[in-house]
Design a protein around this motif. Structure first.
Motif, mmCIF file in Angstrom:
data_model
loop_
_atom_site.group_PDB
_atom_site.id
_atom_site.type_symbol
_atom_site.label_atom_id
_atom_site.label_comp_id
_atom_site.label_asym_id
_atom_site.label_seq_id
_atom_site.Cartn_x
_atom_site.Cartn_y
_atom_site.Cartn_z
ATOM 1 N N MET A 86 0.816 -1.213 0.000
ATOM 2 C CA MET A 86 0.000 0.000 0.000
ATOM 3 C C MET A 86 0.854 1.269 0.000
ATOM 4 O O MET A 86 0.424 2.309 -0.495
ATOM 5 C CB MET A 86 -0.929 -0.002 1.214
ATOM 6 C CG MET A 86 -1.971 -1.117 1.207
ATOM 7 S SD MET A 86 -3.130 -0.976 -0.154
ATOM 8 C CE MET A 86 -3.979 0.514 0.325
ATOM 9 N N ALA A 87 2.057 1.181 0.541
ATOM 10 C CA ALA A 87 2.944 2.348 0.528
ATOM 11 C C ALA A 87 3.289 2.750 -0.896
ATOM 12 O O ALA A 87 3.280 3.939 -1.248
ATOM 13 C CB ALA A 87 4.213 2.038 1.319
ATOM 14 N N ARG A 88 3.593 1.763 -1.758
ATOM 15 C CA ARG A 88 3.914 2.054 -3.151
ATOM 16 C C ARG A 88 2.697 2.606 -3.879
ATOM 17 O O ARG A 88 2.795 3.583 -4.626
ATOM 18 C CB ARG A 88 4.404 0.789 -3.836
ATOM 19 C CG ARG A 88 4.826 1.001 -5.295
ATOM 20 C CD ARG A 88 5.030 -0.324 -5.989
ATOM 21 N NE ARG A 88 5.929 -1.176 -5.227
ATOM 22 C CZ ARG A 88 5.757 -2.492 -5.100
ATOM 23 N NH1 ARG A 88 4.712 -3.083 -5.635
ATOM 24 N NH2 ARG A 88 6.630 -3.207 -4.422
ATOM 25 N N TYR A 89 1.528 2.006 -3.664
ATOM 26 C CA TYR A 89 0.310 2.501 -4.316
ATOM 27 C C TYR A 89 -0.027 3.914 -3.855
ATOM 28 O O TYR A 89 -0.503 4.743 -4.646
ATOM 29 C CB TYR A 89 -0.863 1.565 -4.021
ATOM 30 C CG TYR A 89 -0.646 0.131 -4.441
ATOM 31 C CD1 TYR A 89 0.110 -0.188 -5.567
ATOM 32 C CD2 TYR A 89 -1.188 -0.922 -3.701
ATOM 33 C CE1 TYR A 89 0.310 -1.504 -5.950
ATOM 34 C CE2 TYR A 89 -0.997 -2.234 -4.078
ATOM 35 C CZ TYR A 89 -0.244 -2.522 -5.194
ATOM 36 O OH TYR A 89 -0.053 -3.831 -5.571
ATOM 37 N N PHE A 90 0.206 4.188 -2.582
ATOM 38 C CA PHE A 90 -0.083 5.503 -2.024
ATOM 39 C C PHE A 90 0.796 6.579 -2.684
ATOM 40 O O PHE A 90 0.310 7.648 -3.052
ATOM 41 C CB PHE A 90 0.137 5.482 -0.512
ATOM 42 C CG PHE A 90 -0.350 6.695 0.204
ATOM 43 C CD1 PHE A 90 -1.659 6.784 0.643
ATOM 44 C CD2 PHE A 90 0.503 7.762 0.467
ATOM 45 C CE1 PHE A 90 -2.123 7.907 1.304
ATOM 46 C CE2 PHE A 90 0.053 8.886 1.134
ATOM 47 C CZ PHE A 90 -1.262 8.957 1.553
ATOM 48 N N VAL A 91 2.077 6.280 -2.839
ATOM 49 C CA VAL A 91 2.988 7.238 -3.481
ATOM 50 C C VAL A 91 2.597 7.461 -4.939
ATOM 51 O O VAL A 91 2.622 8.593 -5.440
ATOM 52 C CB VAL A 91 4.440 6.746 -3.365
ATOM 53 C CG1 VAL A 91 5.386 7.634 -4.176
ATOM 54 C CG2 VAL A 91 4.880 6.723 -1.908
ATOM 55 N N ASN A 92 2.225 6.394 -5.644
ATOM 56 C CA ASN A 92 1.791 6.542 -7.036
ATOM 57 C C ASN A 92 0.554 7.426 -7.141
ATOM 58 O O ASN A 92 0.458 8.275 -8.043
ATOM 59 C CB ASN A 92 1.497 5.171 -7.638
ATOM 60 C CG ASN A 92 2.755 4.346 -7.834
ATOM 61 O OD1 ASN A 92 3.853 4.879 -7.980
ATOM 62 N ND2 ASN A 92 2.609 3.032 -7.830
ATOM 63 N N SER A 93 -0.396 7.242 -6.240
ATOM 64 C CA SER A 93 -1.600 8.080 -6.256
ATOM 65 C C SER A 93 -1.266 9.537 -5.987
ATOM 66 O O SER A 93 -1.830 10.443 -6.620
ATOM 67 C CB SER A 93 -2.615 7.570 -5.218
ATOM 68 O OG SER A 93 -3.178 6.350 -5.622
ATOM 69 N N LEU A 267 -8.605 0.340 3.325
ATOM 70 C CA LEU A 267 -9.624 1.340 3.002
ATOM 71 C C LEU A 267 -9.402 2.633 3.776
ATOM 72 O O LEU A 267 -9.603 3.730 3.230
ATOM 73 C CB LEU A 267 -11.011 0.771 3.303
ATOM 74 C CG LEU A 267 -11.481 -0.389 2.423
ATOM 75 C CD1 LEU A 267 -12.801 -0.950 2.939
ATOM 76 C CD2 LEU A 267 -11.620 0.063 0.971
ATOM 77 N N VAL A 268 -8.991 2.529 5.023
ATOM 78 C CA VAL A 268 -8.718 3.740 5.812
ATOM 79 C C VAL A 268 -7.539 4.502 5.221
ATOM 80 O O VAL A 268 -7.572 5.741 5.113
ATOM 81 C CB VAL A 268 -8.453 3.362 7.280
ATOM 82 C CG1 VAL A 268 -7.960 4.574 8.065
ATOM 83 C CG2 VAL A 268 -9.711 2.807 7.926
ATOM 84 N N ILE A 269 -6.488 3.796 4.826
ATOM 85 C CA ILE A 269 -5.329 4.454 4.216
ATOM 86 C C ILE A 269 -5.739 5.194 2.949
ATOM 87 O O ILE A 269 -5.257 6.302 2.660
ATOM 88 C CB ILE A 269 -4.233 3.413 3.927
ATOM 89 C CG1 ILE A 269 -3.674 2.858 5.233
ATOM 90 C CG2 ILE A 269 -3.116 4.020 3.080
ATOM 91 C CD1 ILE A 269 -2.699 1.711 5.050
ATOM 92 N N THR A 270 -6.647 4.617 2.184
ATOM 93 C CA THR A 270 -7.110 5.263 0.953
ATOM 94 C C THR A 270 -7.966 6.485 1.232
ATOM 95 O O THR A 270 -7.951 7.459 0.463
ATOM 96 C CB THR A 270 -7.911 4.252 0.118
ATOM 97 O OG1 THR A 270 -7.121 3.072 -0.083
ATOM 98 C CG2 THR A 270 -8.292 4.832 -1.238
ATOM 99 N N THR A 271 -8.699 6.477 2.331
ATOM 100 C CA THR A 271 -9.659 7.542 2.615
ATOM 101 C C THR A 271 -9.040 8.721 3.353
ATOM 102 O O THR A 271 -9.533 9.850 3.242
ATOM 103 C CB THR A 271 -10.824 6.974 3.442
ATOM 104 O OG1 THR A 271 -11.317 5.785 2.818
ATOM 105 C CG2 THR A 271 -11.954 7.969 3.563
ATOM 106 N N ILE A 272 -7.965 8.490 4.097
ATOM 107 C CA ILE A 272 -7.389 9.552 4.941
ATOM 108 C C ILE A 272 -7.046 10.817 4.161
ATOM 109 O O ILE A 272 -7.384 11.936 4.600
ATOM 110 C CB ILE A 272 -6.157 9.011 5.698
ATOM 111 C CG1 ILE A 272 -6.608 8.129 6.860
ATOM 112 C CG2 ILE A 272 -5.300 10.149 6.230
ATOM 113 C CD1 ILE A 272 -5.464 7.487 7.620
ATOM 114 N N PRO A 273 -6.382 10.761 2.999
ATOM 115 C CA PRO A 273 -6.055 12.019 2.294
ATOM 116 C C PRO A 273 -7.279 12.836 1.911
ATOM 117 O O PRO A 273 -7.233 14.075 1.958
ATOM 118 C CB PRO A 273 -5.302 11.530 1.048
ATOM 119 C CG PRO A 273 -4.746 10.215 1.433
ATOM 120 C CD PRO A 273 -5.771 9.598 2.335
#
Length: 295
Positions: A86-93, A267-273
């Motif tokens: 998820m860290a890699r996906y988060f940076v890409n987003s 899901l929480v990691i995706t929603t926080i930003p």
């Protein structure tokens, strides 16, 4: 006047103190408030359940799905952030979304200033051409976009997604920002010109701060759909290391279909930003949406 007339003159009636009437709230307003609060609670309930269940173990979720997260357990976040990539996906987003919003907002702000200030038939035609982009959803053009990106060598490229999202957001951004520029008095530009400022200095130092609520509103409204978009990254990207969060979540769900706690953490990691963005930009959004209503 005689003393008899003074005695027989009727005395004025006593002045009664005025009572303040209590202001009663209309029935419709009360019903509307109750309906809005009910809707807010129902809308926040899934979010609360998602956050609380992310701090519970998988065994607790199976035995007691609606229980309290006590003691809280953050192991699911480690699984989602490291083991689930998820860290890699988060940076890409972050790269794709911030890059697209920056491109879209910058181009739309400069174009809106020119379209709002120059009185010309050609410029009105250009503005109509820009606004015609609002008539067709961008996802309907997925097939020609794929062929175009294939010819340009932008398949499996985060830069291609940035350019695609940036271009698709220009029509809406111009529609909002140009309206704000038209409300700014032209006398401010004339005063800046008398002080020796050129067109670029007038735009950056005077005009741009005045339309900041509109720019922030447009940026937020473009951030959300780009951050949540699933179709274009799925079609245009091939390398899994370049996936943003919406596409990466599907792969994460497939690998952790039985680990409900880790799924909630993802899901929480995706929603926080999105939550942080709205909390920080709420004042500017309200100012941008309500500007001009009192004129």
């Amino acid at each position: 006047m005689s003393a008899t007339e003074i005695r027989t003159r009727p005395s004025p009636p006593p002045v009664r103190p005025q009572r303040h009437r209590s202001v009663t709230k209309p029935v419709g307003g009360t019903i509307g408030s109750v309906a809005l609060w009910t809707y807010a609670i129902l809308a926040l309930l899934p979010l609360v359940l998602m956050v609380t269940n992310s701090f519970r173990t998988n065994a607790e979720l199976v035995t007691d799905p609606l229980g309290a997260p006590w003691p809280p357990n953050g192991q699911s976040y480690r699984v989602a952030w490291t083991d689930g990539s998820m860290a890699r996906y988060f940076v890409n987003s972050l790269i794709i979304t911030f890059g697209a919003v920056l491109v879209s907002t910058t181009v739309a702000t400069m174009a809106s200033y020119a379209l709002a200030r120059v009185k010309s038939r050609w410029f009105r035609g250009i503005e109509a051409l820009f606004l015609s982009g609002l008539m067709m959803p961008i996802h309907l053009a997925i097939l020609p976009i794929f062929y175009l990106f294939d010819a340009l060598g932008l398949i499996d490229s985060r830069l291609g997604l940035i350019l695609l999202y940036g271009a698709s957001g220009v029509p809406f951004s111009i529609f909002v920002i140009a309206t704000f520029f038209r409300q700014v008095p032209a006398e401010l530009e004339e005063a800046a010109a008398l002080d020796g400022a050129n067109a670029w200095q007038t735009f950056v130092r005077i005009m741009l701060p005045l339309v900041r609520p509109a720019v922030v509103t447009v940026a937020v409204f473009r951030f959300v759909p780009i951050w949540n978009d699933f179709l274009f990254p799925l079609v245009l990207l091939r390398d899994e290391t370049k996936y943003p969060l919406p596409v990466g979540l599907t792969k994460f769900f497939a690998e952790n279909s039985a680990n409900y706690s880790a799924i909630f953490a993802g899901l929480v990691i995706t929603t926080i930003p999105l939550i942080v963005l709205f909390l920080l930009a709420t004042r500017q959004i309200v100012a941008g949406l309500t500007a001009g209503m009192s004129k």
